[in-house]
Design a protein around this motif. Structure first.
Motif, short mmCIF file in Angstrom:
data_model
loop_
_atom_site.label_atom_id
_atom_site.label_comp_id
_atom_site.label_asym_id
_atom_site.label_seq_id
_atom_site.Cartn_x
_atom_site.Cartn_y
_atom_site.Cartn_z
N PRO A 183 2.83 -18.22 -47.77
CA PRO A 183 4.05 -18.92 -47.78
C PRO A 183 3.95 -20.19 -46.90
O PRO A 183 2.89 -20.29 -46.17
CB PRO A 183 4.94 -18.03 -46.94
N GLU B 39 1.99 -24.65 -39.99
CA GLU B 39 1.64 -25.59 -39.49
C GLU B 39 1.41 -25.85 -37.92
O GLU B 39 0.60 -26.81 -37.71
CB GLU B 39 3.10 -26.48 -39.57
N LYS C 168 -6.70 -26.29 -48.52
CA LYS C 168 -8.30 -25.93 -48.47
C LYS C 168 -8.79 -25.79 -47.24
O LYS C 168 -9.33 -24.82 -46.93
CB LYS C 168 -8.98 -27.10 -49.33
#
Ligand SMILES: Nc1ncnc2c1ncn2[C@@H]1O[C@H](COP(=O)(O)OP(=O)(O)OP(=O)(O)O)[C@@H](O)[C@H]1O
Ligand SMILES: [Mg+2]
Length: 254
Positions: A206, A212, A15
């Motif tokens: 993806p 990250e 989110k």
């Protein structure tokens, strides 16, 4: 002003990542406010803004004793401001609970800045408490990240049921998040869900190290890896949300 809530009953589905990237995409053409409703404060962290010390915290905001404009921070990106969460947001559900028209407080607060922003993005905490009710009530669209798993359909159903209970007319825009195409279950979800569920868009984000990296770069992915598949996916997601809510362009701030 159009309001887009990024929400799921489930935690850790992407989110905040989506909210930050959508806000950055939207700010290319609109004046955007990103409101972090989660006391963890991840949004502020990712955009390198600290909460302002506002007397009385979020309860003073809800009670109308302090102005929302006093708590807003600008970011290093044009047209993108943040309303960061601080520790006082931990009690937000209780604060709303004690307020009149408890599910309409966010909408009321946002009315103060109606002329200042074209788009407001709400980064919601997980769960189905009053904070979420407020977000859905005020929203024109609810963006729902779905991580392929046996539980993802359940969270989609939960969000649908939650939205159906609200008087909100918000449209739901779900998308597949953190997709790992090496996994059969994930590939199946990509093939089946958008084709069979009206609310699930064809956007697939993806699971990648580039996303990250947002945690170390402390920046939206589009700003440091614009060609990455995930950056393009968030661009597509914003294009879809924009088509859904049709924001009006005000005067650009800068
Ligand atoms: N597409 C992706 N690829 C790899 N990692 C991702 C991806 N999307 C999110 N993550 C990582 O997963 C973690 C959870 O993401 P995020 O904080 O956006 O979820 P959330 O739904 O906001 O969580 P919470 O419910 O705690 O608020 C973060 O560390 C984030 O960097
Ligand atoms: Mg979050």
């Amino acid at each position: 002003m159009k309001v887009v809530a990024v929400y799921s009953t489930k935690g850790g589905v992407g989110k905040t990542t989506a909210a930050v990237n959508l806000a950055w995409e939207a700010a290319k053409n609109f004046r955007v406010l990103l409101w972090d409703l989660d006391p963890q404060g991840a949004t502020g962290f990712l955009l390198q803004v600290k909460p302002k010390k506002v007397k009385g915290g979020v309860s003073a905001l809800v009670a109308g004793q302090s102005k929302v404009s006093h708590a807003i921070r600008s970011t290093s990106y044009d047209n993108l401001d943040v309303l960061p969460a601080d520790a006082s947001y931990r009690d937000l559900d209780l604060v709303f609970d004690h307020a009149k028209k408890s599910e309409q407080r966010i909408a009321k607060i946002l009315a103060q800045v109606d002329r200042d922003y074209d788009v407001v993005i709400l980064d919601c905490p997980p769960g189905a408490a009053l904070v979420a009710e407020n977000a859905v009530f005020s929203a024109d669209a609810v963006v729902v990240p779905l991580v392929p798993s046996p539980l993802s359909m359940r969270s989609l159903e939960q969000v649908s049921a939650f939205m159906a209970e609200s008087v909100s007319k918000a449209r739901m825009v779900a998308f597949l998040s953190m997709v790992d195409r090496r996994k059969t279950l994930h590939r199946e979800a990509v093939e089946k869900l958008p084709a069979t569920q009206k609310s699930v868009s064809a956007v697939v984000v993806p699971a990648t190290v580039q996303v990250e990296r947002m945690g170390t770069e402390r920046a939206p992915i589009g700003s440091y890896a614009p060609r990455a598949e995930a950056a393009q996916a968030y661009g597509d997601l914003w294009a879809l949300v924009e088509k859904t809510v049709k924001p009006k362009t005000g005067t650009r701030k800068r």
